[in-house]
Every structure is written in C-alpha cells, then in structure tokens.
Motif scaffolding. Structure first.
Motif, short mmCIF file in Angstrom:
data_model
loop_
_atom_site.label_atom_id
_atom_site.label_comp_id
_atom_site.label_asym_id
_atom_site.label_seq_id
_atom_site.Cartn_x
_atom_site.Cartn_y
_atom_site.Cartn_z
N HIS A 37 19.26 -1.51 16.11
CA HIS A 37 19.77 -1.06 14.80
C HIS A 37 19.72 -2.20 13.79
N LEU A 38 20.23 -3.37 14.19
CA LEU A 38 20.24 -4.52 13.29
C LEU A 38 18.81 -4.99 12.98
N TYR A 39 17.95 -4.93 13.97
CA TYR A 39 16.55 -5.30 13.78
C TYR A 39 15.93 -4.43 12.68
N ARG A 40 16.17 -3.13 12.75
CA ARG A 40 15.63 -2.21 11.74
C ARG A 40 16.20 -2.51 10.35
N LEU A 41 17.50 -2.85 10.29
CA LEU A 41 18.10 -3.21 9.00
C LEU A 41 17.41 -4.44 8.42
N LEU A 42 17.23 -5.47 9.25
CA LEU A 42 16.61 -6.70 8.77
C LEU A 42 15.14 -6.50 8.41
N GLU A 43 14.47 -5.62 9.14
CA GLU A 43 13.07 -5.32 8.81
C GLU A 43 12.94 -4.82 7.37
N GLY A 44 13.96 -4.12 6.90
CA GLY A 44 13.91 -3.56 5.55
C GLY A 44 14.16 -4.57 4.44
N VAL A 45 14.66 -5.78 4.80
CA VAL A 45 15.01 -6.74 3.75
C VAL A 45 14.37 -8.12 3.93
N CYS A 46 13.77 -8.39 5.10
CA CYS A 46 13.19 -9.70 5.38
C CYS A 46 11.66 -9.64 5.45
N ASP A 47 11.03 -10.81 5.32
CA ASP A 47 9.57 -10.88 5.39
C ASP A 47 9.06 -10.59 6.80
N LYS A 48 9.84 -10.95 7.80
CA LYS A 48 9.51 -10.70 9.20
C LYS A 48 10.82 -10.77 9.98
N THR A 49 10.89 -10.07 11.12
CA THR A 49 12.14 -10.02 11.88
C THR A 49 11.89 -10.30 13.36
N PHE A 50 12.87 -10.95 13.99
CA PHE A 50 12.79 -11.32 15.39
C PHE A 50 14.12 -11.05 16.09
N MET A 51 14.04 -10.85 17.40
CA MET A 51 15.21 -10.75 18.25
C MET A 51 15.26 -12.00 19.10
N SER A 52 16.38 -12.69 19.07
CA SER A 52 16.57 -13.89 19.89
C SER A 52 17.16 -13.47 21.23
N ILE A 53 16.46 -13.79 22.32
CA ILE A 53 16.87 -13.32 23.65
C ILE A 53 16.76 -14.42 24.70
N ARG A 54 17.41 -14.19 25.85
CA ARG A 54 17.28 -15.07 27.01
C ARG A 54 16.02 -14.70 27.80
N LYS A 55 15.55 -15.64 28.62
CA LYS A 55 14.34 -15.39 29.43
C LYS A 55 14.47 -14.13 30.27
N GLU A 56 15.64 -13.93 30.87
CA GLU A 56 15.82 -12.78 31.77
C GLU A 56 15.88 -11.44 31.04
N VAL A 58 13.54 -10.58 28.71
CA VAL A 58 12.19 -10.28 28.21
C VAL A 58 11.70 -8.91 28.69
N ALA A 59 11.88 -8.61 29.96
CA ALA A 59 11.35 -7.36 30.53
C ALA A 59 12.03 -6.12 29.97
N GLU A 60 13.24 -6.25 29.46
CA GLU A 60 13.97 -5.07 28.98
C GLU A 60 13.76 -4.78 27.50
N ILE A 61 13.06 -5.67 26.79
CA ILE A 61 12.83 -5.48 25.35
C ILE A 61 11.44 -4.91 25.13
N SER A 62 11.36 -3.81 24.41
CA SER A 62 10.07 -3.18 24.11
C SER A 62 9.17 -4.14 23.33
N SER A 63 7.89 -4.06 23.58
CA SER A 63 6.92 -4.93 22.89
C SER A 63 6.78 -4.58 21.41
N THR A 64 7.44 -3.50 20.98
CA THR A 64 7.41 -3.15 19.55
C THR A 64 8.30 -4.09 18.74
N PHE A 65 9.12 -4.91 19.42
CA PHE A 65 10.01 -5.86 18.74
C PHE A 65 9.47 -7.27 18.89
#
Length: 197
Positions: A37-56, A58-65
């Motif tokens: 949800h927050l990623y989508r909000l930031l996508e609407g106002v920032c030049d590019k958006t990222f999710m900061s995550i731990r190594k473990e 990685v497998a649970e985050i869709s490649s669309t992010f």
C-alpha cells in the motif's frame, strides 16, 4: 549548497516487528499488505520507489516491486536508509516506516511541497513535541552522507531521530496529525483500524 536531487521513495519493510508479533509490512489495513500500500502511495509522488528488505525476505516479495536488500552495515533503521543511499547516493529519499497505517497521498504531497532542499532533511513532526519523525521524512544526499560519518564514529548510538535533532532538519507539521500514528503493537493495530472505519 541547495540540492537538486530527485526524490526516490523508500518503504522500510525489513524490521523484525517484535512488539507487534507479526510482520507489520504484511498487515492489510487497506486490503493489501501495508508495505505494498505504501509502495503504491510513494509511486504516485516519487521519481522511483523501492522496498527496503532483509535477505530472507527476497523470496516473498513479488518481482513487480523494486527492492533494496539491507547490507547489514549499520544498526536500526539506518541499515535500510543507508543501504539505499549507498546504491543511489545522488538522490533524496522519502523514507516511510511500514507502521504508518494512516499516512495518505495528500500528506506525502504536502511534505514534498514543504521540502527544504538545503537542509539535511525535511521531516514531519507533531506540534506537541516538535521532534522530527525520521521515518516520515525526505533525506537529502548531504544529510545521508553526514549520517554515514555519524554512524561510523560509533559514539552517538544509531538513532536517526537523534541525528536529525542535532543537525539541520526542516520540520513540517501535518494538517492532520493522525497521519503520523505508529502501529507497533496489537493494541495500536486495533486503534488504527477504528480510525480507518
């Protein structure tokens, strides 16, 4: 020197959520996981958006992010923020913690409009305490560069709020103070739900 840096968005989703007892980024306040949800909000106002995550994670985050994996060089929230800065050192970062269930697009646009480019950061704050909210803030490149020196000195702890208090931070007070509500416990989770209905 005034920053002309673009603004990239960063969702801090790599925390362990110990007090909540479940991953705060996966809680669906708005019908989808909060980190998305927050990623989508930031996508609407920032030049590019990222999710900061731990190594473990990685497998649970869709490649669309877009993701940035924590490098584990620093402690606490600075781990994610400075990992992002290392990857893209010449951009400003609009940083959001994933425990802000009431933040909305208007409040993000207001923060960007109030951005003071020659400060270390532009941070939301509550009028009752006037303390910077480092995880609802725009961090400028020079501020992040100074934060690395601050962390490497190792004498001041690892608190981003303490860093902002002691440096050039432009404070912004949201029109609706509720947008800064943190939900870090089960009790706060239920309180957030009542405010969203």
């Amino acid at each position: 020197m005034t920053s002309t840096a673009k603004i990239y968005g960063l969702i801090l989703a790599g925390g362990k959520s110990m007090r909540m007892g479940t991953d705060k980024g996966r809680i669906a306040y708005h019908g989808i996981p909060q980190r998305e949800h927050l990623y989508r909000l930031l996508e609407g106002v920032c030049d590019k958006t990222f999710m900061s995550i731990r190594k473990e994670q990685v497998a649970e985050i869709s490649s669309t992010f877009n993701t940035i994996v924590d490098e584990d060089i620093f402690k606490g929230p600075f781990n994610g923020i400075l990992s992002a800065h290392k990857k893209y050192p010449n951009v400003a970062w609009l940083v959001l913690a994933c425990d802000l269930p009431l933040i909305d697009e208007k409040s993000l646009r207001d923060l960007i409009a109030a951005r003071k480019r020659n400060a270390y950061a532009t941070a939301y704050s509550l009028r009752e305490n006037s303390l910077p909210e480092p995880l609802a803030a725009i961090w400028e490149p020079k501020g992040l560069k100074a934060a690395i020196s601050y962390m490497e000195a190792g004498t001041n702890g690892s608190c981003p709020r303490k860093f902002l208090i002691n440096n050039d931070t432009h404070l912004v007070y949201p029109t609706d103070q509720q947008v800064l509500m943190n939900a870090n416990s089960e009790l706060e989770y239920w309180e957030a739900l009542t405010k969203l209905t």
